[in-house]
Design a protein around this motif. Structure first.
Motif, short mmCIF file in Angstrom:
data_model
loop_
_atom_site.label_atom_id
_atom_site.label_comp_id
_atom_site.label_asym_id
_atom_site.label_seq_id
_atom_site.Cartn_x
_atom_site.Cartn_y
_atom_site.Cartn_z
N ASP A 105 9.14 -3.97 -47.86
CA ASP A 105 9.11 -5.12 -46.96
C ASP A 105 10.09 -6.21 -47.39
O ASP A 105 9.87 -7.40 -47.17
N VAL A 106 11.18 -5.81 -48.03
CA VAL A 106 12.26 -6.72 -48.42
C VAL A 106 13.59 -6.06 -48.07
O VAL A 106 13.68 -4.85 -47.88
N ASP A 107 14.65 -6.87 -47.98
CA ASP A 107 15.96 -6.38 -47.61
C ASP A 107 16.60 -5.62 -48.77
O ASP A 107 16.67 -6.14 -49.88
N GLU A 108 17.07 -4.39 -48.51
CA GLU A 108 17.64 -3.57 -49.58
C GLU A 108 18.90 -4.20 -50.17
O GLU A 108 19.15 -4.10 -51.37
N GLU A 109 19.70 -4.83 -49.34
CA GLU A 109 20.92 -5.47 -49.85
C GLU A 109 20.57 -6.58 -50.83
O GLU A 109 21.21 -6.72 -51.88
N ASP A 110 19.54 -7.35 -50.52
CA ASP A 110 19.10 -8.40 -51.44
C ASP A 110 18.61 -7.80 -52.75
O ASP A 110 18.86 -8.34 -53.82
N LEU A 111 17.89 -6.67 -52.66
CA LEU A 111 17.40 -6.01 -53.88
C LEU A 111 18.55 -5.55 -54.75
O LEU A 111 18.51 -5.73 -55.98
N ARG A 112 19.56 -4.95 -54.13
CA ARG A 112 20.70 -4.47 -54.92
C ARG A 112 21.42 -5.61 -55.61
O ARG A 112 21.79 -5.51 -56.79
N GLU A 113 21.67 -6.69 -54.87
CA GLU A 113 22.35 -7.83 -55.47
C GLU A 113 21.51 -8.45 -56.58
O GLU A 113 22.03 -8.87 -57.61
N ASP A 114 20.21 -8.49 -56.37
CA ASP A 114 19.32 -9.02 -57.41
C ASP A 114 19.34 -8.12 -58.63
O ASP A 114 19.33 -8.60 -59.76
N ASP A 115 19.37 -6.80 -58.41
CA ASP A 115 19.44 -5.86 -59.52
C ASP A 115 20.68 -6.11 -60.37
O ASP A 115 20.62 -6.15 -61.60
N LEU A 116 21.82 -6.27 -59.73
CA LEU A 116 23.07 -6.49 -60.47
C LEU A 116 23.04 -7.81 -61.23
O LEU A 116 23.53 -7.90 -62.36
N GLY A 117 22.44 -8.83 -60.62
CA GLY A 117 22.30 -10.11 -61.31
C GLY A 117 21.40 -9.99 -62.52
O GLY A 117 21.68 -10.58 -63.58
N ARG A 140 22.20 -0.73 -76.48
CA ARG A 140 23.19 -0.72 -75.41
C ARG A 140 22.45 -0.75 -74.07
O ARG A 140 21.30 -0.36 -73.98
N ILE A 141 23.14 -1.19 -73.05
CA ILE A 141 22.53 -1.32 -71.73
C ILE A 141 23.46 -0.75 -70.68
O ILE A 141 24.67 -0.98 -70.69
N ASN A 142 22.89 0.03 -69.77
CA ASN A 142 23.67 0.58 -68.67
C ASN A 142 24.05 -0.52 -67.68
O ASN A 142 23.24 -1.38 -67.35
N VAL A 143 25.29 -0.46 -67.20
CA VAL A 143 25.79 -1.42 -66.21
C VAL A 143 26.12 -0.65 -64.93
O VAL A 143 27.17 0.00 -64.84
N MET A 168 23.32 3.07 -56.21
CA MET A 168 23.65 2.46 -57.51
C MET A 168 23.90 3.57 -58.52
O MET A 168 23.02 4.40 -58.77
N VAL A 169 25.11 3.60 -59.08
CA VAL A 169 25.52 4.67 -59.99
C VAL A 169 25.70 4.11 -61.39
O VAL A 169 26.27 3.02 -61.58
N GLU A 170 25.22 4.86 -62.36
CA GLU A 170 25.37 4.46 -63.76
C GLU A 170 25.33 5.71 -64.65
O GLU A 170 24.93 6.79 -64.20
N SER A 218 14.56 -5.91 -59.47
CA SER A 218 13.95 -6.88 -58.57
C SER A 218 12.44 -6.90 -58.74
O SER A 218 11.68 -6.66 -57.82
N THR A 219 11.98 -7.17 -59.94
CA THR A 219 10.55 -7.05 -60.23
C THR A 219 10.04 -8.29 -60.95
O THR A 219 9.19 -8.21 -61.82
N ASP A 220 10.58 -9.44 -60.57
CA ASP A 220 10.16 -10.68 -61.18
C ASP A 220 8.78 -11.07 -60.65
O ASP A 220 8.60 -11.26 -59.46
N ILE A 221 7.80 -11.17 -61.54
CA ILE A 221 6.46 -11.58 -61.11
C ILE A 221 6.09 -12.93 -61.71
O ILE A 221 4.92 -13.29 -61.79
N GLY A 222 7.12 -13.69 -62.11
CA GLY A 222 6.96 -15.10 -62.41
C GLY A 222 6.17 -15.44 -63.65
O GLY A 222 5.94 -14.60 -64.54
#
Length: 280
Positions: A105-117, A140-143, A168-170, A218-222
């Motif tokens: 129930d959220v926009d996928e484009e917003d989720l992807r951009e949030d993921d990258l951030g 190390r962390i995948n980008v 999203m590819v990594e 995109s899993t911020d629960i504050g």
């Protein structure tokens, strides 16, 4: 009421949760955070920050319909397929592609951009952790990058071009294992589990009490999620007593291995990327 206060000792601007009620009652200019009250010293950082990101180092990869239709992993909100890079420095090496399930129930484009951030923030926190040499191995962390999936192939496209099917590819992580979740669940049965728990605590400390790093996305629960984490967290040998800690914690979520997300209660459905779905 101000949400933050400057510690009279370390001069950091910290959330009110970093002060006991006794210290808060002393007012601005006199309050000392929990870390300063305990009077512990900081770790000495290394002189340089090292980029420990794992990048695609490629411009295209191959998944194929069979891989897309048979994901190797499934999370609460994403599916993961395994593929292979077909050019660049990683030519012939394994990669993964991730996409979201149906009916979010959220926009996928917003989720992807949030993921990258979130990845960018996580990369900074991990680099700061590595700088302190708290463990004798560096993390190390995948980008990931957002590529376009067409006919089983995924590749980079110009920002101005339209995506047919974003994915999203990594790089693939051999023997991937999940160590904790945003609901307070954790696995510290090995030393690396303890390291990951300490990293989460460190992220809260180094960010001045604003974030906790567990799994990016995109899993911020504050604040309730942060409080639940510390309600379950037990400091180990990799934690430092000077790291800030909420003065009061409580459990707001039931600890589960899967990801928790603040959203309306609508079930998610398993699905292939849009261009591979069959409609009858």
């Amino acid at each position: 009421m101000p949400m933050f206060r400057v510690c009279a000792d370390c001069c950091r601007c910290l959330p009110r949760s970093s002060f006991t009620s006794t210290q808060l009652s002393k007012g601005n200019g006199w309050s000392r955070c929990v870390s300063c009250v305990h009077g512990h010293s900081n770790d000495a950082p290394a002189e340089e920050l090292y980029d420990m990101g794992r990048y695609n180092e490629s411009a295209e990869c191959y998944f194929g319909d069979l891989s897309i239709e048979n994901p190797i992993a499934e999370g609460t909100f994403r599916l993961v397929a395994k593929g292979e890079y077909t050019d660049g420095q990683r030519n012939g090496q394994a990669c993964v592609g991730k996409w979201y399930k149906w009916d979010l129930d959220v926009d996928e484009e917003d989720l992807r951009e949030d993921d990258l951030g979130c990845v960018e923030k996580a990369q900074y926190l991990v680099e700061r952790w590595n700088q302190l040499n708290i463990a004798n191995k560096r993390i190390r962390i995948n980008v990931p990058e957002i590529w376009d999936l067409r006919n089983g192939m995924a590749f980079e496209i110009d920002d101005d071009d339209d995506y047919e099917q974003p994915i999203m590819v990594e790089p693939f992580i051999q023997n991937y294992r999940k160590w904790n979740s945003n609901s307070g669940w954790y696995d510290d049965s090995t030393v690396w589990g303890e390291v990951m728990q300490a990293l989460s605590h460190f992220s809260y400390h180094i960010s001045g009490g604003s974030v906790v790093l567990w799994e990016y996305g995109s899993t911020d629960i504050g604040p309730d999620g942060i409080s639940t984490f510390f309600n379950e967290h037990e400091c180990n040998e990799f934690c430092r007593p000077n790291w800030i800690y909420p003065a009061a914690v409580a459990q707001y979520f039931q600890p589960t291995m899967g990801t928790t997300m603040l959203r309306n209660d609508v079930p998610t459905m398993r699905a292939a990327p849009a261009t591979t779905r069959c409609w009858y």
